[in-house]
Motif scaffolding. Structure first.
Motif, PDB file in Angstrom:
ATOM      1  N   UNK A  66      -8.398  -4.642   3.648  1.00  0.00           N
ATOM      2  CA  UNK A  66      -7.015  -5.035   3.771  1.00  0.00           C
ATOM      3  C   UNK A  66      -6.177  -3.945   3.241  1.00  0.00           C
ATOM      4  N   UNK A  67      -6.257  -3.601   1.908  1.00  0.00           N
ATOM      5  CA  UNK A  67      -5.285  -2.875   1.138  1.00  0.00           C
ATOM      6  C   UNK A  67      -6.190  -1.496   1.620  1.00  0.00           C
TER       7      UNK A  67
ATOM      8  N   UNK B 279       0.936  -1.016   0.195  1.00  0.00           N
ATOM      9  CA  UNK B 279      -0.027   0.102  -0.145  1.00  0.00           C
ATOM     10  C   UNK B 279       0.737   1.275  -0.048  1.00  0.00           C
TER      11      UNK B 279
ATOM     12  N   UNK C 157     -10.728  -7.826  -1.476  1.00  0.00           N
ATOM     13  CA  UNK C 157     -10.792  -8.620  -2.708  1.00  0.00           C
ATOM     14  C   UNK C 157      -9.858  -9.813  -2.732  1.00  0.00           C
ATOM     15  N   UNK C 158      -8.962  -9.842  -1.828  1.00  0.00           N
ATOM     16  CA  UNK C 158      -8.060 -10.862  -2.054  1.00  0.00           C
ATOM     17  C   UNK C 158      -8.539 -12.125  -1.328  1.00  0.00           C
TER      18      UNK C 158
ATOM     19  N   UNK D 178     -14.799 -12.445   1.655  1.00  0.00           N
ATOM     20  CA  UNK D 178     -14.347 -11.787   0.177  1.00  0.00           C
ATOM     21  C   UNK D 178     -15.207 -11.183  -0.255  1.00  0.00           C
ATOM     22  N   UNK D 179     -14.632  -9.786  -0.970  1.00  0.00           N
ATOM     23  CA  UNK D 179     -15.563  -9.055  -1.693  1.00  0.00           C
ATOM     24  C   UNK D 179     -15.832  -9.548  -3.038  1.00  0.00           C
ATOM     25  N   UNK D 180     -17.104  -9.187  -3.775  1.00  0.00           N
ATOM     26  CA  UNK D 180     -17.878  -8.212  -3.218  1.00  0.00           C
ATOM     27  C   UNK D 180     -18.969  -8.741  -2.229  1.00  0.00           C
ATOM     28  N   UNK D 181     -19.236  -7.922  -1.248  1.00  0.00           N
ATOM     29  CA  UNK D 181     -20.096  -8.501  -0.199  1.00  0.00           C
ATOM     30  C   UNK D 181     -21.441  -8.425  -0.577  1.00  0.00           C
ATOM     31  N   UNK D 182     -22.101  -9.503  -0.482  1.00  0.00           N
ATOM     32  CA  UNK D 182     -23.518  -9.643  -0.224  1.00  0.00           C
ATOM     33  C   UNK D 182     -24.187  -8.964   0.990  1.00  0.00           C
ATOM     34  N   UNK D 183     -25.387  -8.417   0.594  1.00  0.00           N
ATOM     35  CA  UNK D 183     -25.825  -7.702   1.977  1.00  0.00           C
ATOM     36  C   UNK D 183     -26.366  -8.640   2.837  1.00  0.00           C
TER      37      UNK D 183
ATOM     38  N   UNK E  48     -21.779   1.860   0.748  1.00  0.00           N
ATOM     39  CA  UNK E  48     -22.593   0.470   0.434  1.00  0.00           C
ATOM     40  C   UNK E  48     -22.693  -0.228   2.051  1.00  0.00           C
TER      41      UNK E  48
ATOM     42  N   UNK F  29      -3.842 -15.198   7.125  1.00  0.00           N
ATOM     43  CA  UNK F  29      -2.936 -13.898   7.754  1.00  0.00           C
ATOM     44  C   UNK F  29      -3.656 -13.180   8.607  1.00  0.00           C
TER      45      UNK F  29
ATOM     46  N   UNK G 243      -4.049 -18.069   2.092  1.00  0.00           N
ATOM     47  CA  UNK G 243      -2.832 -17.259   2.647  1.00  0.00           C
ATOM     48  C   UNK G 243      -3.402 -15.957   3.145  1.00  0.00           C
TER      49      UNK G 243
ATOM     50  N   UNK H   4     -17.629   1.858  -1.370  1.00  0.00           N
ATOM     51  CA  UNK H   4     -17.571   0.733  -0.361  1.00  0.00           C
ATOM     52  C   UNK H   4     -18.050   1.032   0.937  1.00  0.00           C
TER      53      UNK H   4
ATOM     54  N   UNK I 106     -25.126  -1.307  -6.995  1.00  0.00           N
ATOM     55  CA  UNK I 106     -24.932  -0.080  -6.214  1.00  0.00           C
ATOM     56  C   UNK I 106     -23.997   0.720  -6.665  1.00  0.00           C
TER      57      UNK I 106
ATOM     58  N   UNK J 216      -4.451  -5.702   8.102  1.00  0.00           N
ATOM     59  CA  UNK J 216      -3.632  -6.680   8.923  1.00  0.00           C
ATOM     60  C   UNK J 216      -3.071  -5.795  10.279  1.00  0.00           C
TER      61      UNK J 216
END
Lengths: 213, 123
Positions: free
Chosen positions: B53-54, A102, B83-84, B103-108, B16, B92, B88, B13, A197, B61
Motif C-alpha cells: 500500500x504505502x 506517501x 502492514x496496515x 497483513x505483513x509480515x507474510x508467511x511463505x 523475500x 478500502x 478499514x 520485501x 530473512x 490503492x
C-alpha cells in the motif's frame, strides 16, 4: 508566424501578466480555495514565497483531491520549511489518504535537517504506522543518531512490522555493533520468517563489510 | 509458468517475495512503486499482482484502482500485502478492486497458497 498562433500566444501572455498582478498574499489565499484546480495549483505554487503561508497550505491540503495541487502545496511547504510546515506535515502522516501520506513521507525526506528533531518523538509514538513512517523518513537522514535510533527500535519495539522495517534499514546502514541486537531480534521473532530473512540478510551484509561505520 | 509482479518499495520485501514465489515455481518480476507497476502492466502480461500500500509516486490503492480501469488487464487478480491491519484498510483495498488482503509480515505458505489460488495453479 500564422495569425492564429500569434493570437494564442498573446492570450497566454495576458493571462500570465494577470496572474503576476494578482500575486499578493490575500488574493493567493482566495485563489487557493477556487473551484478551478488550475487556479489552486498556481496559488499553491506562488504561496511558496510567503513564510506565513504554511498554515493555509496545510489547511487546504487536508481537503484537496487534485494530485497536481497536492504536489504544488507540498513543494511550497518544502520550500517554506518553517516549524509550522514541518509539524503540519508530520501530522499529515496520519491522513487516511494513502497518496497524501506517501507524498508527505517523500517531502519530509527532502528536509532532513528540519525533520531530525521530530524523529525521536515519532519513534516513540504509540501508533505503529507512525513509527514505521519515521523509519522510512530516516532513510534520507545523514544524522549520527540514525544508528542509535535503529538500535533502540530493534532492541525495544514489540511490533514485528516496525522491527522488520528497521531491519530493512539496518541491512543497508548497520555496522558490526548491530550484530548482537540482530541475533536477539531473531530469537524474539523466531516464528516470523520475514524477520529471519531480513535479519540474515543484514548479518550477511555486515559480515561482508559492505556497510562501513 | 505463471508470472507474478511484486510491487513494493522495500528491496528486502521484494527479495523475500521473489524467493518464496520462485521456490514455488512462479516467474517473478518486480516494481518499486505503483507507477512503475502500471508501466510494466502496460508492456507485459502478468497472472497476478502482489502489491504493497504505502509506496512513493503511486500508492497501492491508486495502482489497483487504475489497473481496474485498464480494459485489457482489468480482470487480473491482485493481492494487497500491507502492514496496515485495520478493517478499514482492508475494506478500502476491496473497494478499489483488490481480490485479497494479507497483513505483513507474510508467511511463505500463506503467500504461495493464495498465489496458487488466484492463478489457478493446483494446491
Amino acid at each position: 508566424m500564422p495569425i492564429r498562433k500569434r493570437e494564442e500566444e498573446k492570450i497566454i501572455e495576458i493571462k500570465e501578466e494577470r496572474r503576476k498582478k494578482e500575486r499578493n498574499f490575500e488574493n493567493l489565499k482566495e485563489q487557493l480555495l477556487s473551484s478551478s484546480a488550475s487556479e489552486r495549483r498556481w496559488a499553491a505554487r506562488d504561496l511558496a514565497q510567503y513564510k506565513e503561508a504554511s498554515q493555509i497550505l496545510l489547511e487546504r491540503i487536508k481537503n484537496e483531491e487534485d494530485v497536481s495541487v497536492i504536489e504544488n502545496i507540498l513543494s511550497s511547504l518544502s520550500s517554506i520549511r518553517d516549524e509550522v510546515a514541518v509539524k503540519g506535515l508530520i501530522e499529515l502522516l496520519r491522513s487516511e489518504n494513502a497518496y497524501l501520506r506517501n507524498a508527505v513521507i517523500e517531502t519530509l525526506k527532502s528536509m532532513p535537517e528540519e525533520v531530525e528533531s521530530y524523529i525521536e518523538e515519532l519513534i516513540k509514538s504509540p501508533e505503529s504506522d507512525l513509527r514505521i513512517f519515521a523509519i522510512n523518513i530516516m532513510e534520507s537522514l545523514r544524522h549520527p543518531k540514525v544508528l542509535k535510533w535503529l538500535k533502540e527500535i530493534i532492541e525495544n519495539d514489540e511490533n514485528v512490522n516496525v522491527c522488520s522495517t528497521a531491519l530493512d534499514l539496518v541491512a543497508e546502514v548497520g555496522t558490526e555493533d548491530f550484530l548482537p541486537s540482530i541475533e536477539k531480534i531473531k530469537e524474539k521473532f523466531s516464528d516470523e520468517p520475514y524477520v529471519q530473512f531480513v535479519a540474515d540478510l543484514a548479518i550477511r551484509r555486515i559480515n561482508e563489510g559492505k556497510n562501513s561505520p | 509458468m505463471k508470472k507474478v509482479l511484486v510491487v513494493d518499495d522495500a528491496a528486502t520485501v521484494r527479495m523475500y517475495h521473489r524467493k518464496i514465489l520462485n521456490d514455488a515455481g512462479f516467474q517473478v518480476d518486480e516494481a518499486l512503486n505503483g507507477l512503475e507497476a502500471l508501466e510494466k502492466a502496460f508492456k507485459d502480461e502478468y497472472d497476478l499482482y502482489i502489491v504493497d500500500i504505502n509506496m512513493p509516486k503511486l500508492d497501492g490503492y491508486s495502482f489497483v484502482d487504475k489497473l481496474r480501469n485498464m480494459e485489457s488487464i482489468k480482470q487480473s487478480p491482485v493481492i494487497v500485502v500491507s502492514t496496515e491491519s485495520e478493517e478499514k484498510d482492508k475494506e478500502k483495498a476491496y473497494e478499489v478492486g483488490a481480490n485479497f488482503y494479507i497483513v505483513k509480515p507474510v508467511k511463505p505458505d500463506e503467500l504461495v497458497k493464495y498465489a496458487k489460488i488466484f492463478t489457478g495453479v493446483p494446491l
